[in-house]
Design an enzyme around this catalytic site. Structure first.
Site: not given
Ligand code: SAT
Ligand code: MN
Length: 597
Positions: A69, A208, A217, A237, A259, A261, A284, A376
Site C-alpha cells: 500500500r 497491488y 481497505k 480493522h 497490518s 502484526c 482482517d 501475500r
Molecule cells: O494490501 S492490503 O492493504 O490489503 C494488506 C494490508 O496492509 O493489511
Molecule cells: Mn489489514
C-alpha cells in the site's frame, strides 16, 4: 448491461473516458475465474504451480516498485479539509477529480475493462453492502472473486439501489503493437483516492493488494467507516475469532492490530492449553452493529484471506498452511524447482534451487530474501480448516471482548483490561506500533496507529473517536464488549522476545474470557487492570527467569514518558478531540504520579 440505470450510465461514462478495447461484465463463475488465471498465465503475470503440490494455484510476481500500500499517495477527498482530519492526505474533490480524469483518459487502451459487482458480507445480509469495481486488471478480478462475493446474484439484490463506485486502472495503456508487461502499472503516478461523501473510490497506477482490490481497505474500511458513522455502526480493522472453553462455552473476540502484526495468526490460532479451541470468523475486517439483543454483533465482510506469507509455517500457523493446499494466488513469493512456492520461515531448511520474487536464481545461503517481506497469499476463507460454521451468519456473532494491540518492544504489558468503555476507547486511540513492510516506508519506527485505523479511517480521527464513545449511549454499557490492550512483542534486555506468542497467546485469551465470565482475578494499576499473580495460566510454559514479572509489570517511568507523547498526539486534533479522552490522559498522569511516590 444491468437493470440498474445508474450503474449502466456510469459504466458507459467510464468506458468513454478510459477507452478500453472491450467491456466484460463479471458473473462470478468458476469459468470466469479460470479464464482470468489463463489470461495471466498467457501474459506472463502468473505461473502455474505444480498440480501435485498446490492444485489450481498460481504464483504472481509484481514489479518491485509496486509491492505494498502507498499511504503517501492515499487521499480522503471530503469537501472540507477538516473532515479528513490531520491524519489523512486531503485534496478538494473537484481538484482531485480534474487531475484523475486526465490520468484515466485513455488509460485502459488495449485492455479489457471488467465490471465487478460485489457484495461485502453475505449476499442479501442486512449488514452487507454492495459495490461495483471497474478495473483493467485480470489479477484484480481473480482476487476479488476470492476476497468478496462477485456476480450476477449481487446485481439481483442491488436492483435499482445505490452502491459504492470503485474505479481502478493500472495506468498502462497499450498501443496497437505494444507488448504487455507481466505486471502493468504506472511508475510515475499513483493515486488511491476516496470521495466519502459520494461513496466513490478512484485508484490509479498500482495493481497491488489494498491499492487495487477496492472492496478491501478502500470500501470495507475507508468508505464504510463513513457509512458506519452516518448509520450508527462500526467498520473496523479487526479479526474475529470464536473461542470455546473446555466446558463448551463460546466467546467471540475481535482484535485490531496494524497490518502485518499477526492478525491472521491470532485468528487461526492453535491453543496450547488443553481443551480450548479457536475457530476463525475473519482475519482482517469486522463490521459491527448493535443487534436486537442490544449486543454488538460482528460480521466478516470478506470472503477470503489476503495474508502475509513470510513467517507463515506449520509451526506458526498450521491452519493458514492448511488453507493454502489449493485454489490459491500467491504474490511475490519464491518458486522452488519442483514448482511449489516458498518464503522465509516456511520450512526449517530453505530450498536448494529456487527462483526468487525478482525472478532471479536463488538458493539456500543467498543473502537477499527469497520472498518480498509483504508477499501475500489469497485464498477462500471456506478452505480454512478451522473456519467457524457460523462465519457467514447474516446476523453476525455477539462480541464479548475487543483487543487492541501493536508491536511495542517496551513499556506496554502483555495484557491490560480497560476500566470501562471510555477507557477502552482511550486505549485504542493512543495505540502505538512499530511500522512493518505492509506499507511502503521505513520499517520499525514507532507511530501512533489508533485502533489500527491510521491508514484506513475515512474521516477525521477525532470524530471517529467520538463515534466510538457514543456506543455507551446506544446500548446498556453492560452489554458492550470489554476492551483489552495486548502486546506480544515485549523484548528483554538481551533483545529477545519475552513472550513466545502464537499458540501461547491462548493463555491471554483464556484470562480475558475468564474476566468476562467474572472468574479471573486482576489488579488495578494506573494504566488499567492486569492479571493478578497466578491468574494467568502458565502451566507447562517455559519462560525465562523474571520474564513473567516483566511481561505483567507496569513500568511507571516508561508510562510517565508516554504521557507527553499521548498529549502531542491528541493536540493534533485541536478542539475536535473529545474532552473525555483528554481527561483520561490527565487521569493517567495523576495516577502514575501517585504510584511513583
Ligand atoms: O494490501 S492490503 O492493504 O490489503 C494488506 C494490508 O496492509 O493489511
Ligand atoms: Mn489489514
Amino acid at each position: 448491461m444491468s437493470r440498474n440505470a445508474m450503474l449502466d450510465a456510469w459504466v458507459s461514462e467510464v468506458a468513454a473516458l478510459c477507452g478500453p478495447e472491450r467491456v466484460h461484465w463479471c458473473d462470478g463463475s468458476k469459468a470466469e475465474y479460470d479464464a482470468m488465471i489463463r489470461v495471466m498465465i498467457q501474459t506472463g503475470t502468473a505461473v502455474p504451480l505444480a498440480d501435485d503440490t498446490r492444485p489450481g494455484s498460481v504464483l504472481v510476481r509484481s514489479h518491485p516498485a509496486d509491492v505494498a500500500r502507498v499511504e503517501d499517495r492515499t487521499y480522503i477527498c471530503s469537501t472540507n479539509k477538516d473532515d479528513a482530519g490531520p491524519t489523512n492526505n486531503w485534496m478538494a474533490p473537484a481538484e482531485m477529480k480534474a487531475t484523475l480524469t486526465e490520468l484515466f483518459r485513455g488509460s485502459m487502451a488495449g485492455r479489457t475493462m471488467y465490471v465487478i459487482p460485489y457484495s461485502m458480507g453475505p449476499i442479501g445480509s442486512p449488514i452487507a453492502n454492495i459495490g461495483v469495481e471497474l478495473t483493467d486488471s485480470p489479477y484484480v478480478v481473480a482476487n476479488m472473486h476470492i476476497m468478496t462475493r462477485v456476480g450476477s446474484a449481487v446485481l439481483d439484490v442491488l436492483g435499482d439501489g445505490g452502491f459504492v463506485r470503485g474505479l481502478h486502472s493500472v495506468g498502462a495503456p497499450l498501443g496497437a503493437n505494444d507488448p504487455d508487461s507481466p505486471w502493468p502499472h504506472n511508475l510515475e503516478h499513483k493515486y488511491i483516492c476516496h470521495f466519502p461523501e459520494t461513496r466513490e473510490i478512484w485508484s490509479f497506477g498500482s495493481g497491488y493488494g489494498g491499492n487495487a482490490l477496492l472492496g478491501k481497505k478502500c470500501h470495507a474500511l475507508r468508505i464504510a467507516s463513513v457509512q458506519a458513522r452516518d448509520e450508527g455502526w462500526l467498520a473496523e480493522h479487526m479479526l474475529i475469532l470464536k473461542l470455546t472453553n473446555p466446558e463448551g462455552r463460546v466467546h467471540y473476540i475481535t482484535g485490531a492490530f496494524p497490518s502485518a502484526c499477526g492478525k491472521t495468526n491470532l485468528a487461526m490460532l492453535t491453543p496450547t492449553i488443553p481443551g480450548w479451541k479457536v475457530e476463525t470468523i475473519g482475519d482482517d475486517i469486522a463490521w459491527m452493529k448493535i443487534g436486537r439483543d442490544g449486543r454488538l454483533r460482528a460480521i466478516n465482510p470478506e470472503a477470503g484471506f489476503f495474508g502475509v506469507a513470510p513467517g507463515t509455517s506449520e509451526a506458526t500457523n498450521a491452519n493458514a498452511m492448511g488453507s493454502l493446499t489449493g485454489n490459491a494466488i500467491f504474490t511475490n513469493c519464491a518458486m522452488t524447482e519442483d514448482g511449489d512456492v516458498w518464503w522465509e520461515q516456511m520450512t526449517d531448511e530453505a530450498p536448494e534451487g529456487a527462483t526468487d520474487w525478482l525472478r532471479r536464481p536463488w538458493s539456500r545461503g543467498t543473502a537477499r530474501k527469497a520472498a518480498h517481506p509483504n508477499a501475500r497469499f489469497t485464498v477462500p476463507a471456506r478452505q480454512c480448516p478451522v473456519i467457524a460454521p457460523e462465519w457467514e451468519d447474516p446476523e453476525g456473532v455477539p462480541i464479548d471482548a475487543i483487543l487492541f494491540g501493536g508491536r511495542r518492544t517496551s513499556t506496554v504489558p502483555l495484557v491490560t483490561e480497560a476500566f470501562d468503555w471510555t477507557h477502552g476507547t482511550f486505549m485504542g486511540a493512543t495505540a502505538g506500533s512499530e511500522t512493518t513492510a505492509a506499507a511502503v516506508g521505513a520499517v520499525g519506527q514507532l507511530r501512533r496507529d489508533p485502533m489500527a485505523m491510521l491508514p484506513f479511517c475515512g474521516y477525521n480521527m477525532a470524530d471517529y473517536w467520538n463515534h466510538w464513545l457514543t456506543f455507551e449511549q446506544r446500548t446498556s454499557p453492560a452489554k458492550l464488549p470489554r476492551v483489552y490492550f495486548v502486546n506480544w512483542f515485549l523484548k528483554g534486555p538481551d533483545g529477545k522476545f519475552l513472550w513466545p506468542g502464537y499458540g501461547e497467546n491462548s493463555r491471554v485469551l483464556k484470562w480475558i474470557v475468564e474476566r468476562v465470565e467474572g472468574t479471573a482475578e486482576a489488579v488495578d494499576t494506573p494504566i488499567g487492570r492486569v492479571p493478578a499473580p497466578g491468574a494467568l495460566d502458565i502451566d507447562g510454559l517455559q519462560l525465562a527467569d523474571g520474564a513473567l514479572e516483566r511481561l505483567l509489570d507496569v513500568d511507571i517511568e516508561g508510562w510517565l514518558n508516554e504521557v507527553p507523547l499521548i498529549r502531542d498526539h491528541f493536540a493534533k486534533f485541536g478542539d475536535r478531540l473529545p474532552t473525555s479522552l483528554a481527561a483520561r490522559a490527565d487521569d493517567l498522569e495523576r495516577s502514575l504520579l501517585v504510584a511513583q511516590e
